[in-house]
Design an enzyme around this catalytic site. Structure first.
Site, PDB file in Angstrom:
ATOM      1  N   ASP A   1       0.846  -1.189   0.000  1.00 42.29           N
ATOM      2  CA  ASP A   1       0.000   0.000   0.000  1.00 42.29           C
ATOM      3  C   ASP A   1       0.889   1.249   0.000  1.00 42.29           C
ATOM      4  O   ASP A   1       1.871   1.323   0.748  1.00 42.29           O
ATOM      5  CB  ASP A   1      -0.904   0.007   1.232  1.00 42.29           C
ATOM      6  CG  ASP A   1      -1.959   1.104   1.158  1.00 42.29           C
ATOM      7  OD1 ASP A   1      -2.977   0.894   0.481  1.00 42.29           O
ATOM      8  OD2 ASP A   1      -1.742   2.175   1.763  1.00 42.29           O
ATOM      9  N   ILE A   2       0.555   2.219  -0.851  1.00 45.07           N
ATOM     10  CA  ILE A   2       1.326   3.461  -0.913  1.00 45.07           C
ATOM     11  C   ILE A   2       0.998   4.309   0.311  1.00 45.07           C
ATOM     12  O   ILE A   2      -0.166   4.560   0.612  1.00 45.07           O
ATOM     13  CB  ILE A   2       1.013   4.243  -2.196  1.00 45.07           C
ATOM     14  CG1 ILE A   2       1.337   3.388  -3.427  1.00 45.07           C
ATOM     15  CG2 ILE A   2       1.805   5.553  -2.242  1.00 45.07           C
ATOM     16  CD1 ILE A   2       0.968   4.043  -4.739  1.00 45.07           C
TER      17      ILE A   2
ATOM     18  N   ASN B   1      -2.403  13.022  -3.602  1.00 38.32           N
ATOM     19  CA  ASN B   1      -3.474  13.538  -4.464  1.00 38.32           C
ATOM     20  C   ASN B   1      -3.878  14.958  -4.082  1.00 38.32           C
ATOM     21  O   ASN B   1      -4.063  15.820  -4.948  1.00 38.32           O
ATOM     22  CB  ASN B   1      -4.702  12.620  -4.395  1.00 38.32           C
ATOM     23  CG  ASN B   1      -4.587  11.411  -5.308  1.00 38.32           C
ATOM     24  OD1 ASN B   1      -3.946  11.471  -6.356  1.00 38.32           O
ATOM     25  ND2 ASN B   1      -5.193  10.313  -4.905  1.00 38.32           N
TER      26      ASN B   1
ATOM     27  N   ASP C   1      -1.969   9.565 -10.376  1.00 34.98           N
ATOM     28  CA  ASP C   1      -1.945   8.552 -11.439  1.00 34.98           C
ATOM     29  C   ASP C   1      -0.512   8.249 -11.863  1.00 34.98           C
ATOM     30  O   ASP C   1      -0.140   7.090 -12.090  1.00 34.98           O
ATOM     31  CB  ASP C   1      -2.739   9.044 -12.653  1.00 34.98           C
ATOM     32  CG  ASP C   1      -4.237   9.019 -12.422  1.00 34.98           C
ATOM     33  OD1 ASP C   1      -4.669   8.435 -11.405  1.00 34.98           O
ATOM     34  OD2 ASP C   1      -4.968   9.576 -13.252  1.00 34.98           O
TER      35      ASP C   1
ATOM     36  N   GLU D   1      -4.801   2.395  -4.277  1.00 34.93           N
ATOM     37  CA  GLU D   1      -3.340   2.490  -4.197  1.00 34.93           C
ATOM     38  C   GLU D   1      -2.720   1.219  -3.620  1.00 34.93           C
ATOM     39  O   GLU D   1      -1.570   1.217  -3.181  1.00 34.93           O
ATOM     40  CB  GLU D   1      -2.929   3.684  -3.337  1.00 34.93           C
ATOM     41  CG  GLU D   1      -3.311   3.599  -1.871  1.00 34.93           C
ATOM     42  CD  GLU D   1      -4.708   4.136  -1.559  1.00 34.93           C
ATOM     43  OE1 GLU D   1      -4.945   4.512  -0.397  1.00 34.93           O
ATOM     44  OE2 GLU D   1      -5.538   4.179  -2.478  1.00 34.93           O
TER      45      GLU D   1
END
Length: 292
Positions: A170-171, A178, A187, A213
């Site tokens: 997971d980021i 964002n 993106d 993500e």
């Protein structure tokens, strides 16, 4: 004698043969996924305006964003001075660019795939089939393919009593990325991260975008220790990778959870749940770490 004679014919040069004007754009990421736009007109406008030939109703898309021309000399795309630019295969279009079969055209957050040739319908249906297994943005496998392959690998692991591990990634603070740099930057981070991790994947491994993500990696015949070592290499690689979008350097780290298929796991959901629990530990334990 007549059967042995060679018939004289005039063979035109390839460059002199008329080019087929049959071409189309297929949405592979964004709203109207899978929709096909035929490029039969000499000029097609793509933009946010309702009168555009291809309307992409997104804030990141200009009213008249780009123009596609289709002539016997080929299909070309030209940016119309849009705010966020037009991209072909991640390269910014400056002036006019010719499109080649399979090129990816990005307008705002929508990605089109350009298809051309003598049988557009066949190519279109091939692309739709590909969309059922691939994520249009990151060009890695999607959740559907992941679920199918995990079931298959679990059956194989049981049958041959071989190891099987799962890594969930997971980021970290992706919402902050964002909110700070914009969704286009988000993106970009997803695509760049997928490209970075993909080089570490073996042919027999499965790397997929699990959702948002979050990514997942199925590692056949790898035990928990090996999976942890692999996950740590991925973590370090992402941390060291330069993520630069619109001249902004974006710090990116990931948290990873690792689990090995064990006798107490009844099926895929149990293994995914175990890896998810380890991922949660990594996130709550400070992020940018591996737990398992």
């Amino acid at each position: 004698m007549a059967q042995n004679e060679t018939v004289v014919t005039i063979i035109s040069k390839i460059s002199e043969q008329p080019l087929s004007l049959e071409a189309a754009l297929v949405v592979i990421y964004g709203l109207d996924l899978g929709r096909k736009y035929d490029l039969g007109k000499p000029e097609i406008i793509i933009g946010r305006a309702s009168k555009a030939d291809i309307c992409v109703d997104q804030e990141s898309v200009s009213r008249n964003h780009a123009c596609i021309t289709n002539t016997k000399k080929g299909v070309r795309v030209r940016d119309l001075g849009s705010t966020n630019g037009t991209f072909i295969n991640d390269d910014l279009v400056e002036g006019e660019r010719e499109l080649c079969n399979g090129d990816l055209v990005k307008i705002g957050r929508t990605i089109f795939k350009f298809i051309a040739g003598g049988n557009i319908e066949a190519a279109y249906h091939d692309e739709i089939y590909r969309l059922t297994t691939m994520d249009g943005l990151t060009q890695v496998h999607n959740r559907r393919y992941f679920d199918e392959q995990l079931d298959r690998e679990l059956s194989r692991s049981r049958r041959y009593e071989r190891g099987l591990s799962l890594v969930m990634l997971d980021i970290d603070r992706f919402k902050h990325i964002n909110d700070t740099y914009g969704h286009l930057a988000g993106d970009y981070v997803l695509k760049q991260l997928a490209s970075t991790v993909r080089v570490k994947i073996r042919r027999e491994d499965v790397f997929a975008r699990y959702g948002g993500e979050e990514f997942a990696m199925i590692l056949p015949e790898i035990d928990l220790k090996g999976a942890r070592t692999f996950a740590e290499k991925v973590r370090q690689m992402v941390e060291q990778q330069q993520f630069t979008f619109d001249k902004h350097s974006i710090p990116v780290t990931v948290s990873l959870g690792v689990a090995e298929f064990a006798s107490e796991h009844r099926g895929a959901s149990d293994l995914v749940g175990a890896a998810d629990e380890r991922l949660y530990e990594a996130k709550t334990g400070g992020r940018n770490r591996v737990c398992g």
